[in-house]
Design a protein around this motif. Structure first.
Motif, PDB file in Angstrom:
ATOM      1  N   ILE A   1       0.846  -1.198   0.000  1.00 30.72           N
ATOM      2  CA  ILE A   1       0.000   0.000   0.000  1.00 30.72           C
ATOM      3  C   ILE A   1       0.881   1.247   0.000  1.00 30.72           C
ATOM      4  CG2 ILE A   1      -1.575   1.376   1.432  1.00 30.72           C
ATOM      5  CD1 ILE A   1      -2.875  -1.296   2.281  1.00 30.72           C
ATOM      6  N   GLY A   2       1.903   1.235   0.838  1.00 32.67           N
ATOM      7  CA  GLY A   2       2.805   2.386   0.903  1.00 32.67           C
ATOM      8  C   GLY A   2       3.510   2.645  -0.421  1.00 32.67           C
ATOM      9  N   MET A   3       4.011   1.579  -1.053  1.00 33.02           N
ATOM     10  CA  MET A   3       4.716   1.753  -2.327  1.00 33.02           C
ATOM     11  C   MET A   3       3.767   2.216  -3.425  1.00 33.02           C
ATOM     12  SD  MET A   3       7.658  -1.172  -2.537  1.00 33.02           S
ATOM     13  CE  MET A   3       6.595  -2.557  -2.243  1.00 33.02           C
ATOM     14  N   ASN A   4       2.552   1.667  -3.456  1.00 35.19           N
ATOM     15  CA  ASN A   4       1.596   2.078  -4.479  1.00 35.19           C
ATOM     16  C   ASN A   4       1.163   3.529  -4.299  1.00 35.19           C
ATOM     17  OD1 ASN A   4       1.414  -0.200  -6.113  1.00 35.19           O
ATOM     18  ND2 ASN A   4       0.052  -1.212  -4.672  1.00 35.19           N
ATOM     19  N   LEU A   5       0.894   3.929  -3.061  1.00 43.70           N
ATOM     20  CA  LEU A   5       0.508   5.320  -2.819  1.00 43.70           C
ATOM     21  C   LEU A   5       1.646   6.272  -3.175  1.00 43.70           C
ATOM     22  CD1 LEU A   5      -1.558   5.203   0.489  1.00 43.70           C
ATOM     23  CD2 LEU A   5      -2.360   5.785  -1.798  1.00 43.70           C
ATOM     24  N   ALA A   6       2.863   5.902  -2.794  1.00 40.83           N
ATOM     25  CA  ALA A   6       4.008   6.764  -3.103  1.00 40.83           C
ATOM     26  C   ALA A   6       4.204   6.897  -4.608  1.00 40.83           C
ATOM     27  CB  ALA A   6       5.270   6.206  -2.452  1.00 40.83           C
ATOM     28  N   SER A   7       4.102   5.791  -5.340  1.00 43.04           N
ATOM     29  CA  SER A   7       4.289   5.868  -6.793  1.00 43.04           C
ATOM     30  C   SER A   7       3.157   6.643  -7.448  1.00 43.04           C
ATOM     31  CB  SER A   7       4.416   4.473  -7.395  1.00 43.04           C
ATOM     32  OG  SER A   7       3.208   3.763  -7.258  1.00 43.04           O
TER      33      SER A   7
END
Length: 143
Positions: free
Chosen positions: A36-42
């Motif tokens: 979730i963190g990586m997807n939101l950041a990207s």
């Protein structure tokens, strides 16, 4: 992204938690939070208009389209989450190589079911790929 998730999972499995075992559910939770963190950041870094426009009210057909797609996205997220959770549970009771072989067979089944459901004619290369996958599965079972 899938390879990164696998590496992250392997690193989490060997953590020392004071003698406690990392359960599949805990592992799934940690990997999901990381995803979730990586997807939101990207998304935040790559979106031109930004999140503000996504949250802004829309009108007409765009609003209707958003309303229709949200239940499908929610259902897809739940189904994918359940798939991943069951995958981690399976990894707890079987070797990684065996899980990977069964995962390949699952993909073959999905390809075949999609071809039947959508009446897509098989191509020579597609059938060769399916045959190689099934052959590898059979060879693995005979080891």
């Amino acid at each position: 992204m899938f390879a990164l998730r696998s590496v992250f999972t392997k690193r989490l499995r060997v953590l020392d938690l004071g003698g406690k075992e990392v359960t599949p559910t805990t592992l799934f939770f940690c990997v999901s939070l990381g995803g979730i963190g990586m997807n939101l950041a990207s998304y935040v870094m790559s979106s031109e208009p930004g999140i503000a426009q996504l949250l802004a009210p829309t009108e007409g057909a765009a609003r209707l389209e958003q309303a229709n797609i949200f239940p499908l996205l929610l259902l897809n997220g739940i189904a994918y989450g359940m798939y991943n959770l069951s995958s981690f549970k399976c990894l707890n009771v079987m070797p990684v190589a065996e899980h990977a072989v069964f995962n390949v067979f699952r993909r073959v089944f999905i390809i075949a079911a999609t071809m039947i459901a959508f009446r897509v004619p098989p191509t020579l290369f597609g059938m060769m790929g399916i045959a190689m996958s099934v052959g590898g599965f059979i060879l693995y079972l005979r080891r």
